[in-house]
Design a protein around this motif. Sequence first.
Motif, PDB file in Angstrom:
ATOM      1  N   GLN A 122       0.943  -1.078  -0.080  1.00 49.38           N
ATOM      2  CA  GLN A 122      -0.026  -0.007   0.085  1.00 49.38           C
ATOM      3  C   GLN A 122       0.831   1.077   0.071  1.00 49.38           C
ATOM      4  O   GLN A 122       0.698   1.957  -0.870  1.00 49.38           O
ATOM      5  CB  GLN A 122      -1.076   0.048   1.208  1.00 49.38           C
ATOM      6  N   ASN A 123       1.838   1.157   0.751  1.00 51.56           N
ATOM      7  CA  ASN A 123       2.726   2.380   0.865  1.00 51.56           C
ATOM      8  C   ASN A 123       3.518   2.427  -0.263  1.00 51.56           C
ATOM      9  O   ASN A 123       3.655   3.484  -0.883  1.00 51.56           O
ATOM     10  CB  ASN A 123       3.802   2.400   1.893  1.00 51.56           C
ATOM     11  N   PHE A 124       3.994   1.378  -0.764  1.00 49.74           N
ATOM     12  CA  PHE A 124       4.862   1.260  -2.033  1.00 49.74           C
ATOM     13  C   PHE A 124       3.966   2.034  -3.227  1.00 49.74           C
ATOM     14  O   PHE A 124       4.647   2.571  -3.957  1.00 49.74           O
ATOM     15  CB  PHE A 124       5.124   0.186  -2.456  1.00 49.74           C
ATOM     16  N   PHE A 125       2.767   1.516  -3.489  1.00 50.39           N
ATOM     17  CA  PHE A 125       2.169   1.920  -4.579  1.00 50.39           C
ATOM     18  C   PHE A 125       1.657   3.515  -4.370  1.00 50.39           C
ATOM     19  O   PHE A 125       1.705   4.220  -5.362  1.00 50.39           O
ATOM     20  CB  PHE A 125       0.840   0.914  -4.832  1.00 50.39           C
ATOM     21  N   SER A 126       1.203   3.725  -3.349  1.00 52.37           N
ATOM     22  CA  SER A 126       0.442   5.120  -2.884  1.00 52.37           C
ATOM     23  C   SER A 126       1.605   6.267  -2.958  1.00 52.37           C
ATOM     24  O   SER A 126       1.649   7.039  -3.541  1.00 52.37           O
ATOM     25  CB  SER A 126      -0.310   4.995  -2.064  1.00 52.37           C
ATOM     26  N   ASN A 127       2.799   5.880  -2.141  1.00 52.91           N
ATOM     27  CA  ASN A 127       3.600   6.964  -1.775  1.00 52.91           C
ATOM     28  C   ASN A 127       4.806   7.003  -2.867  1.00 52.91           C
ATOM     29  O   ASN A 127       5.591   7.956  -3.196  1.00 52.91           O
ATOM     30  CB  ASN A 127       4.089   6.833  -0.378  1.00 52.91           C
ATOM     31  N   ILE A 128       5.472   5.723  -3.199  1.00 54.24           N
ATOM     32  CA  ILE A 128       6.588   5.720  -4.066  1.00 54.24           C
ATOM     33  C   ILE A 128       6.209   6.066  -5.551  1.00 54.24           C
ATOM     34  O   ILE A 128       6.796   6.484  -6.274  1.00 54.24           O
ATOM     35  CB  ILE A 128       7.202   4.642  -3.968  1.00 54.24           C
ATOM     36  N   LEU A 129       5.324   4.916  -5.785  1.00 53.15           N
ATOM     37  CA  LEU A 129       4.711   4.875  -7.455  1.00 53.15           C
ATOM     38  C   LEU A 129       3.644   5.906  -7.713  1.00 53.15           C
ATOM     39  O   LEU A 129       3.459   6.250  -8.796  1.00 53.15           O
ATOM     40  CB  LEU A 129       4.407   3.620  -7.893  1.00 53.15           C
ATOM     41  N   LYS A 130       2.990   6.652  -6.732  1.00 53.48           N
ATOM     42  CA  LYS A 130       1.935   7.645  -6.932  1.00 53.48           C
ATOM     43  C   LYS A 130       0.765   7.031  -7.513  1.00 53.48           C
ATOM     44  O   LYS A 130       0.169   7.814  -8.150  1.00 53.48           O
ATOM     45  CB  LYS A 130       2.653   8.806  -7.549  1.00 53.48           C
ATOM     46  N   PHE A 131       0.489   5.691  -7.492  1.00 55.39           N
ATOM     47  CA  PHE A 131      -0.939   5.286  -7.722  1.00 55.39           C
ATOM     48  C   PHE A 131      -1.863   5.927  -6.711  1.00 55.39           C
ATOM     49  O   PHE A 131      -1.635   6.119  -5.415  1.00 55.39           O
ATOM     50  CB  PHE A 131      -1.099   3.693  -7.703  1.00 55.39           C
ATOM     51  N   LYS A 132      -3.084   6.044  -7.273  1.00 55.51           N
ATOM     52  CA  LYS A 132      -4.254   6.598  -6.459  1.00 55.51           C
ATOM     53  C   LYS A 132      -5.180   5.543  -5.889  1.00 55.51           C
ATOM     54  O   LYS A 132      -5.634   4.777  -6.962  1.00 55.51           O
ATOM     55  CB  LYS A 132      -5.047   7.569  -7.217  1.00 55.51           C
ATOM     56  N   GLU A 133      -5.412   5.533  -4.697  1.00 57.46           N
ATOM     57  CA  GLU A 133      -6.590   4.674  -4.207  1.00 57.46           C
ATOM     58  C   GLU A 133      -7.721   4.891  -5.017  1.00 57.46           C
ATOM     59  O   GLU A 133      -8.245   6.134  -4.904  1.00 57.46           O
ATOM     60  CB  GLU A 133      -6.705   4.699  -2.881  1.00 57.46           C
ATOM     61  N   GLU A 134      -8.349   3.845  -5.533  1.00 51.54           N
ATOM     62  CA  GLU A 134      -9.693   4.110  -6.532  1.00 51.54           C
ATOM     63  C   GLU A 134     -10.917   3.463  -5.992  1.00 51.54           C
ATOM     64  O   GLU A 134     -11.890   3.656  -6.260  1.00 51.54           O
ATOM     65  CB  GLU A 134      -9.415   3.123  -7.871  1.00 51.54           C
ATOM     66  N   GLY A 135     -10.709   2.516  -4.985  1.00 55.49           N
ATOM     67  CA  GLY A 135     -11.641   1.586  -4.552  1.00 55.49           C
ATOM     68  C   GLY A 135     -11.549   0.402  -3.619  1.00 55.49           C
ATOM     69  O   GLY A 135     -10.242   0.362  -3.335  1.00 55.49           O
ATOM     70  N   ARG A 136     -12.504  -0.139  -2.987  1.00 56.23           N
ATOM     71  CA  ARG A 136     -12.182  -1.208  -1.812  1.00 56.23           C
ATOM     72  C   ARG A 136     -13.213  -2.248  -2.093  1.00 56.23           C
ATOM     73  O   ARG A 136     -14.623  -1.796  -2.090  1.00 56.23           O
ATOM     74  CB  ARG A 136     -12.229  -0.579  -0.787  1.00 56.23           C
ATOM     75  N   HIS A 137     -13.042  -3.384  -2.334  1.00 55.47           N
ATOM     76  CA  HIS A 137     -13.947  -4.367  -2.102  1.00 55.47           C
ATOM     77  C   HIS A 137     -13.789  -4.995  -0.653  1.00 55.47           C
ATOM     78  O   HIS A 137     -12.898  -5.584  -0.451  1.00 55.47           O
ATOM     79  CB  HIS A 137     -13.675  -5.428  -3.088  1.00 55.47           C
ATOM     80  N   ARG A 138     -14.957  -4.699   0.186  1.00 61.32           N
ATOM     81  CA  ARG A 138     -14.837  -5.116   1.462  1.00 61.32           C
ATOM     82  C   ARG A 138     -14.968  -6.628   1.465  1.00 61.32           C
ATOM     83  O   ARG A 138     -15.673  -7.413   0.872  1.00 61.32           O
ATOM     84  CB  ARG A 138     -15.948  -4.587   2.338  1.00 61.32           C
ATOM     85  N   GLN A 139     -13.969  -7.109   2.649  1.00 58.93           N
ATOM     86  CA  GLN A 139     -14.073  -8.470   3.032  1.00 58.93           C
ATOM     87  C   GLN A 139     -14.177  -9.552   1.897  1.00 58.93           C
ATOM     88  O   GLN A 139     -14.840 -10.405   1.541  1.00 58.93           O
ATOM     89  CB  GLN A 139     -15.173  -8.883   3.771  1.00 58.93           C
ATOM     90  N   SER A 140     -13.432  -9.178   0.700  1.00 54.47           N
ATOM     91  CA  SER A 140     -13.296 -10.051  -0.515  1.00 54.47           C
ATOM     92  C   SER A 140     -12.199 -11.200  -0.379  1.00 54.47           C
ATOM     93  O   SER A 140     -12.159 -12.098  -1.395  1.00 54.47           O
ATOM     94  CB  SER A 140     -12.961  -9.191  -1.602  1.00 54.47           C
TER      95      SER A 140
END
Length: 175
Positions: free
Chosen positions: A135-153
């Motif tokens: 999560q840290n790698f994709f959001s903070n290092i690669l600058k991907f944006k969180e787009e959504g969440r599938h709960r309890q999947s």
Amino acid sequence: MICNKNVCLRAIEKKDLSQLQEWRNMPKYRKFFREFKEISSDHQNDWYKKIVQNSNNHFMFSIIQDDELVGCGGLVYVDWVNRNADLSLYIGKDNSYIDVTIAPIAAKLIINYAFEELNLHKLWAEIYSIDKIKQNFFSNILKFKEEGRHRQSHWTEGSWVDSIYYGLISSEYLK
């Protein structure tokens, strides 16, 4: 081969399979992969045949540093109509999983390949809520944006966890 500094991406070769299998079977990281069960050599060989035979929809690479296999990464589930793909990556060397030196270079090589060579529009990644490292790698290092969440999947270690989806649009990256 695609290289930057001392990190290169090259086609996965049969000689890489046993090492990749060993890394993928590490219990402390296996819980973060879609393939939750231990992978046999037959499974690993079947996976290899699949990516070779379906090379238009899977672009997987061995990650090499100083002529040594250190990890695996690439693009899977390539959707040519909508020009998007799932970015996959792990560093197995020294049980790193995602490190601060090799992983960012390898990921950027894959991203550049996706956007500049394959002309994809979007990359995405599904990361489980228990996987704080990615999560840290994709959001903070690669600058991907969180787009959504599938709960309890996803069921792992006796409980349900969420799937968090991250995305990166080519125009955001190529600025």
